[in-house]
Design a protein around this motif. Structure first.
Motif, PDB file in Angstrom:
ATOM      1  N   LEU A   1      96.990 -71.232  87.084  1.00  0.00           N
ATOM      2  CA  LEU A   1      97.059 -70.278  88.194  1.00  0.00           C
ATOM      3  C   LEU A   1      98.298 -70.675  88.997  1.00  0.00           C
ATOM      4  CD1 LEU A   1      93.305 -70.255  89.280  1.00  0.00           C
ATOM      5  CD2 LEU A   1      94.473 -68.710  87.712  1.00  0.00           C
ATOM      6  N   PRO A   2      99.407 -69.964  88.827  1.00  0.00           N
ATOM      7  CA  PRO A   2     100.708 -70.442  89.309  1.00  0.00           C
ATOM      8  C   PRO A   2     100.792 -70.801  90.794  1.00  0.00           C
ATOM      9  CG  PRO A   2     100.936 -68.369  88.105  1.00  0.00           C
ATOM     10  CD  PRO A   2      99.478 -68.674  88.182  1.00  0.00           C
ATOM     11  N   GLU A   3      99.955 -70.189  91.649  1.00  0.00           N
ATOM     12  CA  GLU A   3     100.001 -70.524  93.070  1.00  0.00           C
ATOM     13  C   GLU A   3      99.345 -71.868  93.366  1.00  0.00           C
ATOM     14  OE1 GLU A   3      98.711 -67.439  92.006  1.00  0.00           O
ATOM     15  OE2 GLU A   3      99.201 -65.913  93.502  1.00  0.00           O
ATOM     16  N   VAL A   4      98.466 -72.315  92.479  1.00  0.00           N
ATOM     17  CA  VAL A   4      97.831 -73.630  92.624  1.00  0.00           C
ATOM     18  C   VAL A   4      98.774 -74.643  91.986  1.00  0.00           C
ATOM     19  CG1 VAL A   4      95.833 -75.060  92.061  1.00  0.00           C
ATOM     20  CG2 VAL A   4      95.525 -72.617  92.551  1.00  0.00           C
ATOM     21  N   LEU A   5      99.179 -75.627  92.770  1.00  0.00           N
ATOM     22  CA  LEU A   5     100.171 -76.598  92.304  1.00  0.00           C
ATOM     23  C   LEU A   5      99.588 -77.996  92.192  1.00  0.00           C
ATOM     24  CD1 LEU A   5     103.138 -75.537  94.638  1.00  0.00           C
ATOM     25  CD2 LEU A   5     102.770 -74.870  92.251  1.00  0.00           C
ATOM     26  N   LEU A   6      99.869 -78.647  91.070  1.00  0.00           N
ATOM     27  CA  LEU A   6      99.598 -80.070  90.932  1.00  0.00           C
ATOM     28  C   LEU A   6     100.834 -80.781  91.470  1.00  0.00           C
ATOM     29  CD1 LEU A   6      97.735 -82.315  89.820  1.00  0.00           C
ATOM     30  CD2 LEU A   6      99.080 -82.199  87.716  1.00  0.00           C
ATOM     31  N   ILE A   7     100.626 -81.725  92.353  1.00  0.00           N
ATOM     32  CA  ILE A   7     101.744 -82.413  92.999  1.00  0.00           C
ATOM     33  C   ILE A   7     101.685 -83.888  92.640  1.00  0.00           C
ATOM     34  CG2 ILE A   7     102.856 -82.957  95.195  1.00  0.00           C
ATOM     35  CD1 ILE A   7     101.255 -80.391  96.229  1.00  0.00           C
ATOM     36  N   LYS A   8     102.776 -84.358  92.065  1.00  0.00           N
ATOM     37  CA  LYS A   8     102.882 -85.769  91.704  1.00  0.00           C
ATOM     38  C   LYS A   8     103.908 -86.423  92.624  1.00  0.00           C
ATOM     39  CE  LYS A   8     101.785 -85.118  86.814  1.00  0.00           C
ATOM     40  NZ  LYS A   8     102.262 -85.351  85.439  1.00  0.00           N
ATOM     41  N   PRO A   9     103.466 -87.343  93.474  1.00  0.00           N
ATOM     42  CA  PRO A   9     104.419 -88.022  94.350  1.00  0.00           C
ATOM     43  C   PRO A   9     105.200 -89.086  93.583  1.00  0.00           C
ATOM     44  CG  PRO A   9     102.234 -88.892  94.727  1.00  0.00           C
ATOM     45  CD  PRO A   9     102.090 -87.777  93.713  1.00  0.00           C
TER      46      PRO A   9
ATOM     47  N   PHE B   1      92.128 -62.866  89.389  1.00  0.00           N
ATOM     48  CA  PHE B   1      90.841 -62.893  90.090  1.00  0.00           C
ATOM     49  C   PHE B   1      89.751 -63.443  89.167  1.00  0.00           C
ATOM     50  CE2 PHE B   1      86.723 -60.830  91.010  1.00  0.00           C
ATOM     51  CZ  PHE B   1      86.523 -61.325  92.291  1.00  0.00           C
ATOM     52  N   GLY B   2      88.959 -64.380  89.702  1.00  0.00           N
ATOM     53  CA  GLY B   2      87.845 -64.949  88.954  1.00  0.00           C
ATOM     54  C   GLY B   2      88.239 -66.053  87.990  1.00  0.00           C
ATOM     55  N   GLN B   3      89.524 -66.343  87.882  1.00  0.00           N
ATOM     56  CA  GLN B   3      89.953 -67.449  87.024  1.00  0.00           C
ATOM     57  C   GLN B   3      90.001 -68.730  87.852  1.00  0.00           C
ATOM     58  OE1 GLN B   3      93.451 -66.597  84.632  1.00  0.00           O
ATOM     59  NE2 GLN B   3      92.906 -64.435  84.550  1.00  0.00           N
TER      60      GLN B   3
ATOM     61  N   PRO C   1      95.945 -72.739  97.651  1.00  0.00           N
ATOM     62  CA  PRO C   1      96.397 -71.821  98.698  1.00  0.00           C
ATOM     63  C   PRO C   1      95.268 -70.989  99.291  1.00  0.00           C
ATOM     64  CG  PRO C   1      97.188 -71.113  96.530  1.00  0.00           C
ATOM     65  CD  PRO C   1      96.395 -72.365  96.326  1.00  0.00           C
ATOM     66  N   PRO C   2      95.516 -70.343 100.444  1.00  0.00           N
ATOM     67  CA  PRO C   2      94.536 -69.407 100.981  1.00  0.00           C
ATOM     68  C   PRO C   2      94.225 -68.341  99.928  1.00  0.00           C
ATOM     69  CG  PRO C   2      96.320 -69.775 102.555  1.00  0.00           C
ATOM     70  CD  PRO C   2      96.730 -70.424 101.274  1.00  0.00           C
ATOM     71  N   GLY C   3      92.971 -67.891  99.909  1.00  0.00           N
ATOM     72  CA  GLY C   3      92.563 -66.894  98.924  1.00  0.00           C
ATOM     73  C   GLY C   3      91.865 -67.492  97.718  1.00  0.00           C
ATOM     74  N   PHE C   4      91.671 -68.803  97.737  1.00  0.00           N
ATOM     75  CA  PHE C   4      91.022 -69.510  96.641  1.00  0.00           C
ATOM     76  C   PHE C   4      89.812 -70.259  97.176  1.00  0.00           C
ATOM     77  CE2 PHE C   4      95.115 -68.616  95.034  1.00  0.00           C
ATOM     78  CZ  PHE C   4      95.080 -68.700  93.650  1.00  0.00           C
ATOM     79  N   ALA C   5      88.729 -70.292  96.391  1.00  0.00           N
ATOM     80  CA  ALA C   5      87.590 -71.155  96.694  1.00  0.00           C
ATOM     81  C   ALA C   5      87.903 -72.534  96.119  1.00  0.00           C
ATOM     82  CB  ALA C   5      86.317 -70.596  96.079  1.00  0.00           C
ATOM     83  N   HIS C   6      87.341 -73.556  96.728  1.00  0.00           N
ATOM     84  CA  HIS C   6      87.645 -74.933  96.314  1.00  0.00           C
ATOM     85  C   HIS C   6      86.376 -75.777  96.288  1.00  0.00           C
ATOM     86  CE1 HIS C   6      88.607 -79.164  97.361  1.00  0.00           C
ATOM     87  NE2 HIS C   6      89.409 -78.996  96.342  1.00  0.00           N
TER      88      HIS C   6
END
Length: 184
Positions: free
Chosen positions: A10-18, A95-97, A114-119
């Motif tokens: 889901l491209p708006e959800v980002l995995l961030i590696k410091p 949606f729903g993924q 991001p906003p618009g996602f359940a977590h």
């Protein structure tokens, strides 16, 4: 650069590696820097930090606020969790993924939800210390919960020994996505 921003399925959800600077004394890393996160595409202001401690087998979620939607930058300070984000924007092509990542003290990865996602997250280790920065304030009157085991979502939670998760009453009462109030 101090951070690697990796789009998930889901491209708006980002995995961030410091970037981790370590030697025989320990390590140092930046966990947040506004300008560097803006370069990575995260420009919303953060207004609240939260910290939770949970025992193994605890599942928290799948939460969202229907108004005052919160973006969340999540990270594990001790232990390991299975972290899930679900797109609940009705008019989104995804949606729903959902997407899931293992976040741990060992890998030091973060996830941008991001906003618009359940977590939600499930604790794999004996305990986990979980922290998150939010883009809006907690508003319990707008909080909603999607049922963790909604068969239409079919999230493969890695339940420890196959045991049911420890849930709050609120999460036990979560609704399947098809019945839940979602974003337009």
């Amino acid at each position: 650069m101090s951070f690697e921003f990796i789009p998930t399925r889901l491209p708006e959800v980002l995995l961030i590696k410091p970037r981790i600077f370590g030697d025989n004394r320990g390590f140092f890393l930046e966990s947040w820097q506004r300008d560097k996160f803006a370069v990575g595409g995260i420009t919303l202001p953060m207004v609240q930090d939260n910290l939770s401690e949970s025992t193994q087998g605890t599942l928290r979620g799948l939460h969202y606020q229907i108004q005052q939607a919160q973006g969340k930058l999540v990270q594990v300070l001790a232990g390991e969790v299975y972290d899930v984000a679900i797109d609940i924007r009705r008019h989104s092509p995804t949606f729903g993924q959902w997407v899931a990542e293992r976040l741990s003290w060992e890998n030091k990865h973060m996830l941008w939800v991001p906003p618009g996602f359940a977590h939600g997250f499930y604790v794999l280790s004996s305990t986990a210390l979980f922290t998150y920065k939010c883009t809006d304030f907690y508003a319990p009157q707008y909080e909603r919960s999607i049922l963790w085991n909604d068969p239409d979502l079919a999230i493969p939670w890695p339940l420890v020994n196959g045991n049911p998760p420890a849930l709050s009453r609120k999460d036990e009462a979560g609704l399947p996505l098809g019945q839940a109030e979602v974003y337009p």
